[in-house]
Design a protein around this motif. Structure first.
Motif, PDB file in Angstrom:
ATOM      1  N   ILE A  14       0.982  -1.299  -0.075  1.00 44.82           N
ATOM      2  CA  ILE A  14       0.128   0.091   0.086  1.00 44.82           C
ATOM      3  C   ILE A  14       0.803   1.437  -0.137  1.00 44.82           C
ATOM      4  CG2 ILE A  14      -1.692   1.418   1.246  1.00 44.82           C
ATOM      5  CD1 ILE A  14      -2.946  -1.303   0.221  1.00 44.82           C
ATOM      6  N   LYS A  15       0.650   2.070  -0.893  1.00 46.54           N
ATOM      7  CA  LYS A  15       1.436   3.441  -1.240  1.00 46.54           C
ATOM      8  C   LYS A  15       0.308   4.355  -1.352  1.00 46.54           C
ATOM      9  CE  LYS A  15       5.712   5.521  -3.360  1.00 46.54           C
ATOM     10  NZ  LYS A  15       6.767   5.335  -4.235  1.00 46.54           N
ATOM     11  N   ASN A  16       0.300   5.391  -0.668  1.00 45.16           N
ATOM     12  CA  ASN A  16      -0.793   6.453  -1.045  1.00 45.16           C
ATOM     13  C   ASN A  16      -2.107   6.033  -0.743  1.00 45.16           C
ATOM     14  OD1 ASN A  16       1.423   8.356  -1.123  1.00 45.16           O
ATOM     15  ND2 ASN A  16       1.612   8.045  -3.302  1.00 45.16           N
ATOM     16  N   ASN A  17      -2.390   4.971  -0.044  1.00 45.33           N
ATOM     17  CA  ASN A  17      -3.617   4.332   0.054  1.00 45.33           C
ATOM     18  C   ASN A  17      -3.972   3.854  -1.286  1.00 45.33           C
ATOM     19  OD1 ASN A  17      -4.126   5.552   2.788  1.00 45.33           O
ATOM     20  ND2 ASN A  17      -4.687   7.491   1.873  1.00 45.33           N
ATOM     21  N   LYS A  18      -3.213   3.236  -2.125  1.00 42.64           N
ATOM     22  CA  LYS A  18      -3.459   2.526  -2.990  1.00 42.64           C
ATOM     23  C   LYS A  18      -2.582   1.184  -3.165  1.00 42.64           C
ATOM     24  CE  LYS A  18      -6.470   5.448  -5.491  1.00 42.64           C
ATOM     25  NZ  LYS A  18      -7.740   5.040  -5.494  1.00 42.64           N
ATOM     26  N   PRO A  19      -3.220   0.070  -3.602  1.00 42.67           N
ATOM     27  CA  PRO A  19      -2.364  -1.040  -3.593  1.00 42.67           C
ATOM     28  C   PRO A  19      -1.374  -1.069  -4.927  1.00 42.67           C
ATOM     29  CG  PRO A  19      -4.465  -1.703  -4.441  1.00 42.67           C
ATOM     30  CD  PRO A  19      -4.718  -0.321  -3.891  1.00 42.67           C
ATOM     31  N   GLN A  92      -0.458  -8.990   1.629  1.00 43.55           N
ATOM     32  CA  GLN A  92       0.187  -7.408   1.820  1.00 43.55           C
ATOM     33  C   GLN A  92       1.603  -7.595   2.387  1.00 43.55           C
ATOM     34  OE1 GLN A  92      -2.291  -4.526   3.958  1.00 43.55           O
ATOM     35  NE2 GLN A  92      -0.721  -3.303   3.739  1.00 43.55           N
ATOM     36  N   GLY A 136      -9.661  -4.090  -2.846  1.00 38.40           N
ATOM     37  CA  GLY A 136     -10.382  -2.651  -2.820  1.00 38.40           C
ATOM     38  C   GLY A 136     -11.695  -2.898  -1.894  1.00 38.40           C
ATOM     39  N   LEU A 139     -10.185  -2.800   1.583  1.00 38.75           N
ATOM     40  CA  LEU A 139      -9.438  -1.893   2.280  1.00 38.75           C
ATOM     41  C   LEU A 139     -10.439  -0.450   1.987  1.00 38.75           C
ATOM     42  CD1 LEU A 139      -6.041  -2.182   0.533  1.00 38.75           C
ATOM     43  CD2 LEU A 139      -6.548  -2.614   2.747  1.00 38.75           C
ATOM     44  N   LYS A 140     -11.482  -0.853   1.587  1.00 34.52           N
ATOM     45  CA  LYS A 140     -12.660   0.177   1.180  1.00 34.52           C
ATOM     46  C   LYS A 140     -12.140   1.424   0.507  1.00 34.52           C
ATOM     47  CE  LYS A 140     -14.922  -1.059   5.630  1.00 34.52           C
ATOM     48  NZ  LYS A 140     -14.827  -2.254   5.369  1.00 34.52           N
ATOM     49  N   LEU A 141     -11.384   0.928  -0.554  1.00 33.23           N
ATOM     50  CA  LEU A 141     -10.821   1.997  -1.567  1.00 33.23           C
ATOM     51  C   LEU A 141     -11.889   2.399  -2.570  1.00 33.23           C
ATOM     52  CD1 LEU A 141      -7.479   0.432  -2.413  1.00 33.23           C
ATOM     53  CD2 LEU A 141      -8.099   2.209  -0.526  1.00 33.23           C
TER      54      LEU A 141
END
Length: 141
Positions: A14-19, A92, A136, A139-141
């Motif tokens: 996870i980087k900047n809230n994105k996988p 992860q 997604g 992680l609730k993206l």
């Protein structure tokens, strides 16, 4: 005909809230996920974790609620055309510090759209689509 069973991990960071997804460039020329053949007495998850570490030096926390399966035929150097089943998990990893094995020539950490474009085989693209939707949602993206 011998049937080969393998397991792998769709590894993400996870980087900047994105996988970001890890793809490996195999010596045979294709881009795919870390995976390998099950050894006697291993579970699928144990195989996936071992192979990830052997091929990349990474560890990952496998999510036990996701598994996707790919069935296909490939040409084995000793047995000819062989059926193969690969079970993939999602996992992860806490870092991006890859140490490549001799089986690979390169690696990349890519966001979903770029990873989907880079993957060589359609069956792996489908598995990434399923994994990305699952991750997604988790992680609730």
């Amino acid at each position: 005909m011998k049937h080969v069973y393998s397991a792998g991990i769709i590894t993400y960071f996870i980087k900047n809230n994105k996988p970001l997804y890890l793809l490996l460039h195999h010596t045979a020329g294709h881009w795919d996920f870390p995976k390998g053949t099950m050894e006697p007495g291993e579970t699928r998850q144990q195989t996936a974790i071992r192979e990830l570490h052997e091929e990349t030096g990474l560890t990952a926390d496998i999510d036990p609620d996701f598994m996707a399966t790919s069935n296909y035929f490939y040409t084995h150097y000793q047995h000819g055309v062989v059926p193969k089943t690969v079970d993939y998990f999602v996992g992860q990893t806490p870092n991006q510090d890859v140490i490549l094995s001799h089986e690979h020539t390169d690696y990349e950490w890519l966001p979903y759209d770029q990873a989907l474009e880079k993957i060589t085989h359609d069956r792996s693209k489908k598995i990434l689509e399923e994994a990305n939707a699952y991750i997604g949602a988790q992680l609730k993206l």
